[in-house]
Write a protein that holds these residues in place. Structure first.
Motif, short mmCIF file in Angstrom:
data_model
loop_
_atom_site.label_atom_id
_atom_site.label_comp_id
_atom_site.label_asym_id
_atom_site.label_seq_id
_atom_site.Cartn_x
_atom_site.Cartn_y
_atom_site.Cartn_z
N GLN A 1 67.69 -159.75 0.93
CA GLN A 1 68.91 -160.46 0.12
C GLN A 1 68.24 -160.94 -1.19
O GLN A 1 67.43 -161.81 -1.03
N ASP B 1 73.87 -158.74 -2.30
CA ASP B 1 74.58 -159.98 -2.34
C ASP B 1 74.79 -160.76 -0.97
O ASP B 1 75.29 -161.96 -1.03
N HIS C 1 86.95 -159.69 -2.93
CA HIS C 1 86.12 -160.10 -2.01
C HIS C 1 84.90 -159.41 -1.29
O HIS C 1 84.10 -159.94 -0.68
N ASN C 2 85.10 -158.08 -1.62
CA ASN C 2 83.98 -157.24 -0.99
C ASN C 2 83.43 -156.10 -2.08
O ASN C 2 83.73 -154.98 -2.07
N VAL D 1 77.17 -160.09 0.78
CA VAL D 1 78.76 -159.90 1.16
C VAL D 1 78.97 -158.37 1.67
O VAL D 1 78.98 -157.54 0.92
N TYR D 2 79.43 -158.43 2.97
CA TYR D 2 79.80 -156.83 3.29
C TYR D 2 80.83 -156.85 4.29
O TYR D 2 80.79 -156.75 5.67
N THR D 3 81.83 -157.72 4.09
CA THR D 3 83.14 -157.86 4.92
C THR D 3 83.90 -156.66 4.94
O THR D 3 83.76 -155.69 4.24
N GLU E 1 76.40 -152.56 0.85
CA GLU E 1 75.25 -153.36 1.17
C GLU E 1 74.29 -152.87 1.76
O GLU E 1 74.26 -151.76 2.70
#
Length: 340
Positions: free
Chosen positions: A203, A223, A235-236, A225-227, A326
């Motif tokens: 990361q 980063d 947001h992704n 962020v892997y929603t 990600e």
């Protein structure tokens, strides 16, 4: 001049008689003057004259004649040659002249020697002055050396004090060394435990890809962020290569030598993003970890065996995009080159 030792005393006796004779003559003239002086010329009464004056004059005349005969006899003996082994007056004079010249030459030589001695004395005095000045300079240098020696002694004293203090500190450290060693061993053991722990090591590390669009930077792949939201522009976010050529590549630099455990590759939510990773091979430096051949949202690669690496490389072997939501790498470390 005295002619010989035999006639020396005789000559001196004749001279004495001659002196006596001269004195008698002076006395006689004085008496004559006194008698001829007029008694009326001065108020001094006439000096009484002894009756024996005529006898005295007669005695002086006889002595005068006797002295004259002796002087003639003496001079005649000197002027004659070959009598009693005596030389002539000319020879005596020559000898005297020779002696005078000899003594004159001797005097000149002594004068030159005296001059040389004076010169030598002056030179010696000058050298003595130079020696004295040299001695004074040497004494000054000795004083300076003494000062330097004292300063060195002071420095040596300070060094000895510092050495004693350092020795005391070393002794104290030596006494504390076992405790320090135990502490270091404990810390090392804990660090080894922490280092050997398998954790996320990718990361926010450095990432590079061969082609990048303005909105989809490769840093979005690490980063965190892997929603599962289909919002790549909000947001992704995700990385995107923007070109569909063979060998699109994304490289992750771990920043050290790590022992790898698992590599995870996340795709986008839509099926079109999932299919874009088909044909991608995953490398740990030059070691192949695995390849993607199906359209799923998460590709999980468990590293077989012991693999150490500094970089993780995703290479697209097909003429397609390389889009990554990600990239996660799990492992332990870092380690030294000799710990592989």
């Amino acid at each position: 001049a005295v002619v010989s030792t035999q006639s020396g005393h005789y000559g001196r006796g004749k001279h004495c008689k001659m002196f006596t004779f001269v004195c008698y003559c002076l006395i006689a003239l004085t008496f004559d003057t006194v008698q001829t002086t007029s008694p009326n010329s001065t108020n001094i009464p006439p000096y009484p004259v002894s009756v024996e004056l005529s006898e005295l004059r007669q005695q002086i005349r006889e002595e005068h004649l006797t002295l004259r005969e002796e002087m003639y006899s003496m001079l005649g003996g000197i002027m004659t040659t070959g009598q009693g082994g005596q030389g002539s007056l000319l020879d005596i004079v020559k000898e005297l002249v020779g002696e005078v010249k000899y003594y004159q030459q001797l005097t000149l030589e002594q004068t030159r020697e005296i001059t040389q001695l004076e010169t030598y004395r002056e030179t010696t005095l000058e050298k003595l002055d130079e020696v004295r000045l040299s001695q004074e300079s040497t004494l000054e240098k000795l004083d300076q050396l003494q000062g330097n020696y004292d300063a060195v002694l002071a420095s040596v004293g300070e060094l000895q004090a510092s050495q004693e203090l350092a020795l005391q500190q070393t002794t104290s450290c030596s006494e504390q060394l076992p405790e320090i060693t135990d502490t270091l061993n404990t810390l090392s053991s804990r660090m080894d435990t922490v280092r050997d722990e398998v954790r996320l090591i990718s990361q926010h590390k450095l990432v590079w890809q061969n082609h990048t669009g303005t909105a989809y930077q490769p840093d979005f792949a690490v980063d965190g962020v892997y929603t599962r939201v289909d919002d790549i522009n909000g947001h992704n976010p995700m990385s995107h290569s923007y070109i569909t050529t063979r060998n699109n590549v994304l490289i992750l630099d771990l920043g050290g030598l790590f022992k790898l455990h698992t590599v995870k590759v996340w795709t986008g939510i839509s099926s079109s993003y999932m299919t874009r990773l088909i044909g991608v091979f995953v490398y740990a430096d030059e070691t192949l970890i695995g390849g993607i051949a199906e359209s799923i949202p998460l590709h999980n690669f468990r590293v077989a065996g012991i693999v150490f690496a500094r970089k993780i490389i995703l290479r697209q072997t097909l003429a397609a995009y390389l889009d990554v939501n990600e990239l996660q790498v799990f492992g332990s470390g870092p380690y030294g080159e000799n710990e592989q």
